[in-house]
Design a protein around this motif. Structure first.
Motif, PDB file in Angstrom:
ATOM      1  N   THR A  91       0.848  -1.191   0.000  1.00 42.00           N
ATOM      2  CA  THR A  91       0.000   0.000   0.000  1.00 42.00           C
ATOM      3  C   THR A  91       0.888   1.248   0.000  1.00 42.00           C
ATOM      4  N   SER A 106      -8.473 -10.446  -1.346  1.00 41.69           N
ATOM      5  CA  SER A 106      -7.542  -9.381  -1.727  1.00 41.69           C
ATOM      6  C   SER A 106      -7.029  -9.538  -3.142  1.00 41.69           C
ATOM      7  N   SER A 139     -10.626  -9.387  -5.507  1.00 41.76           N
ATOM      8  CA  SER A 139     -11.435  -8.176  -5.423  1.00 41.76           C
ATOM      9  C   SER A 139     -10.541  -7.001  -5.035  1.00 41.76           C
ATOM     10  N   SER A 140     -10.526  -6.650  -3.749  1.00 42.52           N
ATOM     11  CA  SER A 140      -9.714  -5.528  -3.294  1.00 42.52           C
ATOM     12  C   SER A 140      -9.553  -5.604  -1.786  1.00 42.52           C
ATOM     13  N   TRP A 141      -8.622  -4.790  -1.271  1.00 41.18           N
ATOM     14  CA  TRP A 141      -8.435  -4.735   0.169  1.00 41.18           C
ATOM     15  C   TRP A 141      -9.604  -4.030   0.842  1.00 41.18           C
ATOM     16  N   THR A 142     -10.328  -3.210   0.120  1.00 42.82           N
ATOM     17  CA  THR A 142     -11.529  -2.592   0.682  1.00 42.82           C
ATOM     18  C   THR A 142     -12.557  -3.655   1.027  1.00 42.82           C
TER      19      THR A 142
END
Length: 523
Positions: free
Chosen positions: A331, A465, A468-471
């Protein structure tokens, strides 16, 4: 004559280190001295467990420097082709098979394998712990953990690139690690009554975060010499501390012939109309010597809801334990990516917050006499903390560290409270009628159930992760924190009702809270 024979028997049962200390002192150790030894030895023991466990999360970024999207077919091909590896990485950088397109998934599967075996073994460990000498049981677990942790690291020098080698080493390490928690909680519970158990165990439980911090710093420092050292050094440390445990740990006051000092004697004392664990002659009966069965322990009021709450609490905590350094290194903070070593060092702020959270939760729960209210409040407050960390952690290093600290405090607070004071309280519940041989079993049930969640969290994180995404990962964690608090609703209502009763004068049991079925509550 009988007294002399009993004294000789006590000496034989005392660990060699205790006999050595008494030889230097020239007299028997006091009860307070035994308590100090128990806290120090068990603190070091479990800190070393977590130090050995933490290394995988630090080494992840070295094994898998890139984490592109993947397919299940590639995952299967990668595993089988790794058996025929010539000893070189599949790609530049990293370590095969983890530096391939499915590296993130493979690392997640190793995490879940470790934690699944750990959780499965926990149930049996508690059952065995209540029936065996805990000092020997704990020593075997620590030495075994050190051996297989070191063998995982030995793959570096042996140029091992087989996914299944690393998988098996982690599974065996998880099996031996499962002996740790039921043993140390049972021993501490044997030596401390309930009056200040929340605070004492809150401070003592700092071993979890101290172990994580120590493991992170050691593993990060050793990366420059080769990632194998990041496993071998903690493995050797836990084995050596295991030998210290064998030499010094007094499992129970009765075994070593320790007698409570007059000022802390509570043989006839009651808290909430429930006798304390160390009652007088009652502890000598056969019924109180009988180890509690697995099903019987599940039926103790409060065990099931706290165990299920811990399932979701550890899902959150262990996702951070295993994935936080990886997340930080991948990140951009202030537009720049941190090195693996820097990310590992920064991630220790989560554990520093955990130390504060554990102590706060223990102290608050002692002061208000309400474990469930404290645990649920912390879990609900962790939801906005998780949201803000994901949303604003990238703004600056200071913002990241501060929000990480806050999140660690709120996530690890209830986790620490449930696995220590709550487990010890329930292990000496009034329904057990003074039976002291349920501590390890109850602790194993609660933490074993929590460890299933600890296995699920990192596994889901690996898949979510990368796909999709870390959100989406943080959304999952916020949902888990909400459910954890929700599961304690019935207990919270019971404790609130008890507080209302306490505020009103009554003829009897004034100040004694009721349990979840309306009986006198000892939690």
């Amino acid at each position: 004559m009988g007294s002399l024979m009993q004294s000789e028997l006590e000496i034989e049962k005392k660990p060699a280190g205790i006999r050595f200390l008494e030889g230097i002192k020239g007299s028997k150790l006091s009860y307070n001295a035994y308590q100090a030894i128990v806290l120090i030895v068990t603190f070091l023991a479990y800190a070393s467990y977590h130090a050995a466990r933490k290394t995988t999360s630090i080494v992840k970024s070295a094994l898998d420097p890139q984490s592109p999207h993947h397919t299940e077919l590639n995952s299967l091909l990668l595993r089988f082709t790794s058996f025929r590896s010539s000893g070189h990485d599949l790609e530049d950088g990293g370590w095969a098979p983890f530096n391939g397109p499915n590296g993130t998934v493979l690392l997640g599967e190793i995490d879940v394998a470790f934690l699944a075996v750990y959780a499965f073994g926990m149930y049996f460990a508690g059952h065995l712990g209540d029936r065996m000498n805990l000092r020997i049981f704990l020593t075997v677990g620590m030495v075994g953990t050190g051996l297989f942790t070191s063998l995982f690291g030995a793959g570096y020098w042996a140029s091992v690139h087989s996914f299944y080698y690393f998988l098996i080493m982690q599974m065996l390490a998880g099996l031996f690690q499962s002996s740790g928690w039921p043993s140390v909680v049972a021993v501490v519970g044997n030596w401390f009554d309930k009056k200040k158990r929340g605070l004492i165990m809150g401070v003592w439980n700092a071993h979890t975060s101290v172990g994580n911090i120590t493991g992170s710093l050691i593993a990060a420092a050793m990366l420059r010499y080769g990632w194998g050292w990041s496993f071998v050094v903690p493995g050797v440390v836990i084995a050596l501390i295991g030998l210290v445990n064998f030499a010094f740990l007094p499992v129970d006051p009765e075994i070593v012939g320790a007698e409570r000092d007059e000022d802390v004697d509570s043989s006839n004392e009651k808290i909430g109309n429930v006798p304390l664990l160390l009652s007088s002659s009652d502890s000598e009966t056969d019924d109180k010597k009988r180890a509690v069965g697995f099903i019987e322990a599940w039926r103790i009021p409060g065990v099931a809801p706290f165990a299920l709450c811990l399932f979701f609490a550890k899902m959150v905590a262990y996702t951070f334990l295993y994935w936080l350094p990886f997340y930080v290194s991948h990140t951009a903070i202030e537009g720049e990516y941190l090195s693996d070593e820097t990310a590992g060092n920064l991630s220790t702020m989560f554990d520093v917050g955990g130390v504060v959270g554990g102590i706060m939760a223990g102290y608050i729960s002692d002061r208000i006499g309400a474990r469930a209210i404290t645990a649920a409040s912390f879990m609900y407050c962790s939801i906005p903390a998780l949201f803000f960390y994901r949303s604003y952690g990238h703004v600056s290093l200071l913002a990241n560290a501060s929000l990480m600290f806050l999140t660690g405090m709120l996530v690890n607070g209830p986790y620490a409270l449930i696995t220590t004071a709550v487990s010890a309280d329930l292990g000496t519940h009034s329904s057990l009628k003074g039976n002291s041989r349920a501590l390890a079993t109850v602790t194993a049930i609660i933490d074993g159930t929590g460890s299933v969640g600890a296995a699920v969290g990192p596994l889901l994180t690996g898949y979510i992760s990368s796909r999709s995404s870390w959100t989406a990962v943080f959304t999952m964690l916020m949902g888990a924190a909400f459910v954890a608090g929700l599961l304690l609703t019935r207990l919270v209502i019971a404790e609130v009702a008890a507080k209302i009763v306490e505020s009103r004068p009554s003829e009897s049991d004034c100040g004694s809270p009721v349990d979840y079925q309306g009986r006198v509550l000892d939690v």
